[in-house]
Each structure stands twice: as structure tokens, then as C-alpha cells.
Write a protein that holds these residues in place. Sequence first.
Motif, PDB file in Angstrom:
ATOM      1  N   ASP A 195       0.817  -1.220   0.000  1.00  0.00           N
ATOM      2  CA  ASP A 195       0.000   0.000   0.000  1.00  0.00           C
ATOM      3  C   ASP A 195       0.852   1.271   0.000  1.00  0.00           C
ATOM      4  N   GLU A 196       2.108   1.150   0.434  1.00  0.00           N
ATOM      5  CA  GLU A 196       3.008   2.302   0.467  1.00  0.00           C
ATOM      6  C   GLU A 196       3.816   2.420  -0.820  1.00  0.00           C
ATOM      7  N   ASN A 197       3.426   1.616  -1.825  1.00  0.00           N
ATOM      8  CA  ASN A 197       4.082   1.632  -3.141  1.00  0.00           C
ATOM      9  C   ASN A 197       5.545   1.173  -3.066  1.00  0.00           C
TER      10      ASN A 197
END
Length: 395
Positions: free
Chosen positions: A195-197
Motif C-alpha cells: 500500500d506504500e508503493n
Amino acid sequence: MLLAVSFSAVMSLVGRIVLAILILLFMITIHEFGHFSAGKLLGFQINEFAIGMGPKIFRKKTKGGEYFSLRVFPLGGYCAFEGEDEGDNTNPGAFNNQAPWKRIIVLFSGAFFNFVSAILISIIAFSCFGENVLVVKDVFADSANASSFNTQEGFCEGDIIYSVNGHKLYLAVDLSDYISKADSTMSVVVLRKNDENKYKKVNLTINKAKYTSVTKTTLDEDGNAVAIDYLSYYDGMTYEDTDTEKYLIETQTGWGITQGYQKHVYGFGESLGRSFGYCFRAGTYVLETLGGLFTGKVALTEMGGPITTIDVSTQVISTGLGNTLFLIILISVNLAVFNLLPLPALDGARIVFVIIEWIRKKPIDRKIEGIVHAVGLVLLLVLVVVLDSLRYIFI
């Protein structure tokens, strides 16, 4: 305007050719500097360190007593040791008057420097420019892994294939081999964006399945092919040859995925560790390719000499610095591996002669050894000419 564009294209090509030659010369110079460094450290007398071959352009004597020279042909180089091909030289610093273990170190150091340079460049390439990695694009509807696609339990679009059953994937050509040798399920590690890439390692259990590819050839009344269709998977129908249709059915194993490539930049720590494995695997792949010449798996036309190397280099250079660095890595590894082969005129064969001398407590006749290396050098030169000729003249 057209003339200006043509001139620009020609100059660009010339620039790439010059750069390709300089890259090859740089790798050869590193190899010879390996011999030079080990020789100086171990007390050998070195007469000349030359970059290039043929008539000298520049020559200067250093404080250490050896000459440094630049020569006209930029496709080679050498480190000339005192008495290297002589058996009766009384100079204590002469090559053949040194202990066998010292000579072996000096002979091995050329390849060692090439390999070390490949590792150092790998670290830069992985951490600054990224590696072309295999990425999952999609899964076929009738694949054994279709139901788990895009879930946490199976492949997701964009997953980078990192390892299969504990084997890190360094070369894309290894993937099919890992799959074919595996059981019905495999432990696969992928790099997946969170989700934090950021990419994180994810452990998956992936199914291996057999699938059949079908090539359908439509024939005219005379039996000539007029259309060829490729059917991705066997769909349960029965395929039978007729007067107007022929089928080639091939059963394979795989994951039933479509894959692509993308650049992936590793952190410094991962780059450091990956560089060793990547260079080692590249080296073993060189040996496998050479072995394939004797088994028939690799055709002579797939090999090449200096002209082929320069040609391929110019094409890679045009794609950017990152790919050029990987080209340099592969050239370095190739030079390291090839020079250690026990073929006359190469460092590997010279090491073999030294080992025989060490065991026998006396050398093989230096004249005979010199003839062996001279004949070997001629044969190698003929070989590279033949390889380039097969690739560019006769095919």
C-alpha cells in the motif's frame, strides 16, 4: 535536410562503434592490469604494459622500470614479463624463475580482475539503473493458477518473479528449467508493491500444469500452407490432420501466465548480494553455451568474435547507459571464463603447464610449450574470423 539527418545518423553510429571498441579495450586492459598488479606485488620483472596492439603510438618508462605504451590497434593489450617464454633466463625476476604458486596467481589474476570488475559494475547497475526483471502480466483463463490470480494467495498483476523453489532467478532463460524440474506445486517468491508503493517479498504456492499448444496450418489443394493459426491452449477438442488442415500439438509445462519485462532498482544491500550470484550465474551460462557447441544445442552461427561483440555492443549502447553497464558485465564475465579455459595460448592452459611443472619438479620443454601456445593462438585467431564470417558473410 535529408542529407543532414543522414550525416547525423552516420556520426551517431560511428560514435557508438568507437565507444564499443573502447569498452572492449577497457575490459582487456583490466584483465592485463590484473596480471600486472599481481606481478608487481610478487616481485616479477615486468618489461612493458601495453594498451592496444601493433606499432606503438606512445611509450614511457615508469619509475618501476617497466615501459607503459599505447599501440595503434585498440583490440588487445598485454603485460610482458621478463623471460616469460624462455627457459634459460638467469634473471631472478624472470617469469619462469619464480615459484609455481606465484606464477599461478599471476596467470589467474587477469580473470580475477575481470570478475571483480563485473561484480562492482553490477552493484552500480542494480542500485542505480535497475535490472530487466520478469513481471507477471496476466493469467490464462484455463490456467491452473487462474482462480488465485490477483489474490494474496496467487500471482497478482505486476508481481516480479524473484525465486523459484529457493533458486533466485538471475537469468530469464532459467525459469522454464526451474518449472520443468519442479513437482506439481512450487514455492515462488515474488516482489509485490504494498500500500506504500514499496516492493516487499511475498511467498506463494504456485501450481504447475501441463498445457498443450496447437499450431493449425491450413493447406490449399496442392498441399501448400496458406494460413497458420496458433491456439494458446488445448480446449478439449480432438485435432486430426486432414487433406486441408495439419496440426502440430506440443505438450509443455508452465504456470499459464503471460509475462513481460520492466526495470527494477534494488537497494544497495540487495544489489551487493545479488551482484555475486548474478555474475556467477552468467559465468556458468557461458560454460553451458560453450558446452552446447559440442552437444549440438548451440550452433556456431550463434557465437561470434570481436566484430560480433562490437556490433552487438553498438546496438546495446543505443538503448542507454543502464543496458550498456550490463553489456560490460557480460563482456567481463566472458573474458574471465574464456581465459581460464585450458586451451593453448590462454591463461588456463598456461596454468596447466605450471601445475604439471610443479608436480614433475621440472618444466616441460619450454620450446614445446611455446610451440603449443603459438599454434593455439593461430587457431584461436582463425576461429574468431570463422565465427564472424559465418555470422556476417555466409549467412
